[in-house]
Design a protein around this motif. Structure first.
Motif, PDB file in Angstrom:
ATOM      1  N   LYS A  83       0.853  -1.194   0.000  1.00  0.00           N
ATOM      2  CA  LYS A  83       0.000   0.000   0.000  1.00  0.00           C
ATOM      3  C   LYS A  83       0.882   1.234   0.000  1.00  0.00           C
ATOM      4  CE  LYS A  83      -3.745  -2.179   2.501  1.00  0.00           C
ATOM      5  NZ  LYS A  83      -4.556  -2.158   3.712  1.00  0.00           N
ATOM      6  N   TYR A  84       0.484   2.221  -0.786  1.00  0.00           N
ATOM      7  CA  TYR A  84       1.287   3.424  -0.918  1.00  0.00           C
ATOM      8  C   TYR A  84       0.462   4.656  -0.579  1.00  0.00           C
ATOM      9  CZ  TYR A  84       3.464  -0.102  -3.825  1.00  0.00           C
ATOM     10  OH  TYR A  84       3.990  -1.271  -4.291  1.00  0.00           O
ATOM     11  N   PRO A  85       0.895   5.434   0.414  1.00  0.00           N
ATOM     12  CA  PRO A  85       0.218   6.710   0.652  1.00  0.00           C
ATOM     13  C   PRO A  85       0.499   7.645  -0.531  1.00  0.00           C
ATOM     14  CG  PRO A  85       1.662   6.132   2.491  1.00  0.00           C
ATOM     15  CD  PRO A  85       1.933   5.173   1.389  1.00  0.00           C
ATOM     16  N   VAL A  86      -0.541   8.273  -1.042  1.00  0.00           N
ATOM     17  CA  VAL A  86      -0.385   9.176  -2.178  1.00  0.00           C
ATOM     18  C   VAL A  86      -0.930  10.541  -1.778  1.00  0.00           C
ATOM     19  CG1 VAL A  86      -0.897   9.576  -4.615  1.00  0.00           C
ATOM     20  CG2 VAL A  86      -0.669   7.239  -3.768  1.00  0.00           C
ATOM     21  N   TYR A  87      -0.039  11.527  -1.824  1.00  0.00           N
ATOM     22  CA  TYR A  87      -0.384  12.891  -1.422  1.00  0.00           C
ATOM     23  C   TYR A  87      -0.227  13.835  -2.595  1.00  0.00           C
ATOM     24  CZ  TYR A  87      -0.027  11.191   3.364  1.00  0.00           C
ATOM     25  OH  TYR A  87      -0.204  10.495   4.524  1.00  0.00           O
ATOM     26  N   GLY A  88      -0.875  14.959  -2.483  1.00  0.00           N
ATOM     27  CA  GLY A  88      -0.720  16.031  -3.443  1.00  0.00           C
ATOM     28  C   GLY A  88      -0.398  17.307  -2.698  1.00  0.00           C
ATOM     29  N   PHE A  89       0.127  18.280  -3.415  1.00  0.00           N
ATOM     30  CA  PHE A  89       0.369  19.595  -2.822  1.00  0.00           C
ATOM     31  C   PHE A  89       0.245  20.650  -3.909  1.00  0.00           C
ATOM     32  CE2 PHE A  89       4.448  17.963  -4.193  1.00  0.00           C
ATOM     33  CZ  PHE A  89       5.083  19.041  -4.786  1.00  0.00           C
ATOM     34  N   GLY A  90      -0.115  21.857  -3.477  1.00  0.00           N
ATOM     35  CA  GLY A  90      -0.191  22.975  -4.407  1.00  0.00           C
ATOM     36  C   GLY A  90      -1.508  23.121  -5.138  1.00  0.00           C
ATOM     37  N   HIS A 113      -1.128  22.578   1.018  1.00  0.00           N
ATOM     38  CA  HIS A 113       0.259  22.162   0.860  1.00  0.00           C
ATOM     39  C   HIS A 113       0.473  20.683   1.133  1.00  0.00           C
ATOM     40  CE1 HIS A 113       1.351  26.279   0.193  1.00  0.00           C
ATOM     41  NE2 HIS A 113       0.678  26.612   1.261  1.00  0.00           N
ATOM     42  N   CYS A 114      -0.584  19.987   1.556  1.00  0.00           N
ATOM     43  CA  CYS A 114      -0.489  18.533   1.747  1.00  0.00           C
ATOM     44  C   CYS A 114      -1.898  17.965   1.882  1.00  0.00           C
ATOM     45  CB  CYS A 114       0.332  18.195   2.988  1.00  0.00           C
ATOM     46  SG  CYS A 114       0.592  16.420   3.204  1.00  0.00           S
ATOM     47  N   PHE A 115      -2.287  17.101   0.954  1.00  0.00           N
ATOM     48  CA  PHE A 115      -3.590  16.468   1.011  1.00  0.00           C
ATOM     49  C   PHE A 115      -3.502  15.079   0.412  1.00  0.00           C
ATOM     50  CE2 PHE A 115      -3.271  19.045  -2.787  1.00  0.00           C
ATOM     51  CZ  PHE A 115      -3.686  18.206  -3.808  1.00  0.00           C
ATOM     52  N   ALA A 116      -4.322  14.180   0.934  1.00  0.00           N
ATOM     53  CA  ALA A 116      -4.346  12.804   0.431  1.00  0.00           C
ATOM     54  C   ALA A 116      -5.153  12.762  -0.857  1.00  0.00           C
ATOM     55  CB  ALA A 116      -4.960  11.883   1.471  1.00  0.00           C
ATOM     56  N   LEU A 117      -4.622  12.119  -1.871  1.00  0.00           N
ATOM     57  CA  LEU A 117      -5.358  12.039  -3.137  1.00  0.00           C
ATOM     58  C   LEU A 117      -6.557  11.105  -3.033  1.00  0.00           C
ATOM     59  CD1 LEU A 117      -2.615  12.164  -5.910  1.00  0.00           C
ATOM     60  CD2 LEU A 117      -3.996  13.988  -4.953  1.00  0.00           C
ATOM     61  N   THR A 118      -6.641  10.301  -1.972  1.00  0.00           N
ATOM     62  CA  THR A 118      -7.816   9.470  -1.770  1.00  0.00           C
ATOM     63  C   THR A 118      -8.984  10.307  -1.256  1.00  0.00           C
ATOM     64  OG1 THR A 118      -7.201   8.994   0.521  1.00  0.00           O
ATOM     65  CG2 THR A 118      -6.443   7.429  -1.183  1.00  0.00           C
ATOM     66  N   GLY A 119      -8.687  11.514  -0.801  1.00  0.00           N
ATOM     67  CA  GLY A 119      -9.725  12.352  -0.211  1.00  0.00           C
ATOM     68  C   GLY A 119      -9.830  12.166   1.290  1.00  0.00           C
ATOM     69  N   ASN A 120      -9.160  11.173   1.843  1.00  0.00           N
ATOM     70  CA  ASN A 120      -9.202  10.902   3.277  1.00  0.00           C
ATOM     71  C   ASN A 120      -7.779  11.019   3.818  1.00  0.00           C
ATOM     72  OD1 ASN A 120      -9.392   9.922   5.876  1.00  0.00           O
ATOM     73  ND2 ASN A 120     -10.661   8.172   5.336  1.00  0.00           N
ATOM     74  N   TYR A 121      -7.497  12.109   4.526  1.00  0.00           N
ATOM     75  CA  TYR A 121      -6.155  12.338   5.046  1.00  0.00           C
ATOM     76  C   TYR A 121      -5.698  11.236   5.977  1.00  0.00           C
ATOM     77  CZ  TYR A 121      -2.118  14.925   6.669  1.00  0.00           C
ATOM     78  OH  TYR A 121      -0.827  15.324   6.946  1.00  0.00           O
ATOM     79  N   PHE A 122      -6.630  10.577   6.655  1.00  0.00           N
ATOM     80  CA  PHE A 122      -6.281   9.518   7.612  1.00  0.00           C
ATOM     81  C   PHE A 122      -6.181   8.138   6.962  1.00  0.00           C
ATOM     82  CE2 PHE A 122      -8.254  12.941  10.032  1.00  0.00           C
ATOM     83  CZ  PHE A 122      -7.213  13.232  10.897  1.00  0.00           C
ATOM     84  N   ALA A 123      -6.532   8.034   5.701  1.00  0.00           N
ATOM     85  CA  ALA A 123      -6.385   6.778   4.954  1.00  0.00           C
ATOM     86  C   ALA A 123      -5.896   7.106   3.538  1.00  0.00           C
ATOM     87  CB  ALA A 123      -7.712   6.028   4.927  1.00  0.00           C
ATOM     88  N   PRO A 124      -4.638   7.511   3.411  1.00  0.00           N
ATOM     89  CA  PRO A 124      -4.134   7.966   2.109  1.00  0.00           C
ATOM     90  C   PRO A 124      -3.620   6.845   1.189  1.00  0.00           C
ATOM     91  CG  PRO A 124      -2.450   8.281   3.767  1.00  0.00           C
ATOM     92  CD  PRO A 124      -3.678   7.753   4.485  1.00  0.00           C
ATOM     93  N   GLU A 125      -3.637   5.589   1.673  1.00  0.00           N
ATOM     94  CA  GLU A 125      -3.050   4.506   0.891  1.00  0.00           C
ATOM     95  C   GLU A 125      -3.932   4.071  -0.279  1.00  0.00           C
ATOM     96  OE1 GLU A 125      -3.420   4.140   4.261  1.00  0.00           O
ATOM     97  OE2 GLU A 125      -1.359   4.214   5.002  1.00  0.00           O
ATOM     98  N   VAL A 126      -3.260   3.679  -1.329  1.00  0.00           N
ATOM     99  CA  VAL A 126      -3.956   3.105  -2.484  1.00  0.00           C
ATOM    100  C   VAL A 126      -3.374   1.733  -2.761  1.00  0.00           C
ATOM    101  CG1 VAL A 126      -4.567   5.299  -3.535  1.00  0.00           C
ATOM    102  CG2 VAL A 126      -2.411   4.217  -4.131  1.00  0.00           C
TER     103      VAL A 126
END
Length: 129
Positions: free
Chosen positions: A97-104, A116-129
């Motif tokens: 499982k890989y946490p995937v984040y975005g920024f900007g 400046h930091c957000f989970a691409l899953t939409g759930n900051y507490f469960a960012p893994e894909v």
């Protein structure tokens, strides 16, 4: 503390050796240099984390030729880079499982503040894909 004594010898004309002195080296440390594979064979796990840059400097994602341009027929530079690295690192990550984040990017609901930091899953507490 380790010492090393080297005897200095000289061969005589009669074919024998004669002591000429010695060299004493004190306080020797032998350091082992570990390779990447030494760590892997020792149980190293790599936790892969992916971050995607959504800043304006990468250009408009609707415009062909920009880093974020989404073409359904071929992957963009970001997708190709993440795949290339991920295909190698996946073998060293035990849970896959890989946490995937975005920024900007400006996120809903207001779309007014850059995050400046957000989970691409939409759930900051469960960012893994």
């Amino acid at each position: 503390k380790t010492s090393l004594v080297l005897q200095l010898l000289k061969e005589t004309s009669k074919g024998t050796t004669k002591a000429r002195g010695q060299i004493v080296i004190e306080n020797i440390s032998i350091l082992r240099k570990y390779s990447f594979l030494d760590y892997v064979f020792g149980g190293l796990e790599i936790a892969t984390v992916i971050a995607v840059d959504f800043t304006k400097s990468n250009g408009d994602p609707t415009q062909e030729g920009t880093l974020h341009y989404m073409d359904t027929s071929k992957p963009n530079d970001y997708v190709m880079a993440i795949r290339a690295v991920g295909e190698i690192l996946q073998h060293y990550d035990s849970d896959g499982k890989y946490p995937v984040y975005g920024f900007g990017a400006k996120l809903p609901p207001s779309l007014t503040h850059v995050s400046h930091c957000f989970a691409l899953t939409g759930n900051y507490f469960a960012p893994e894909v």
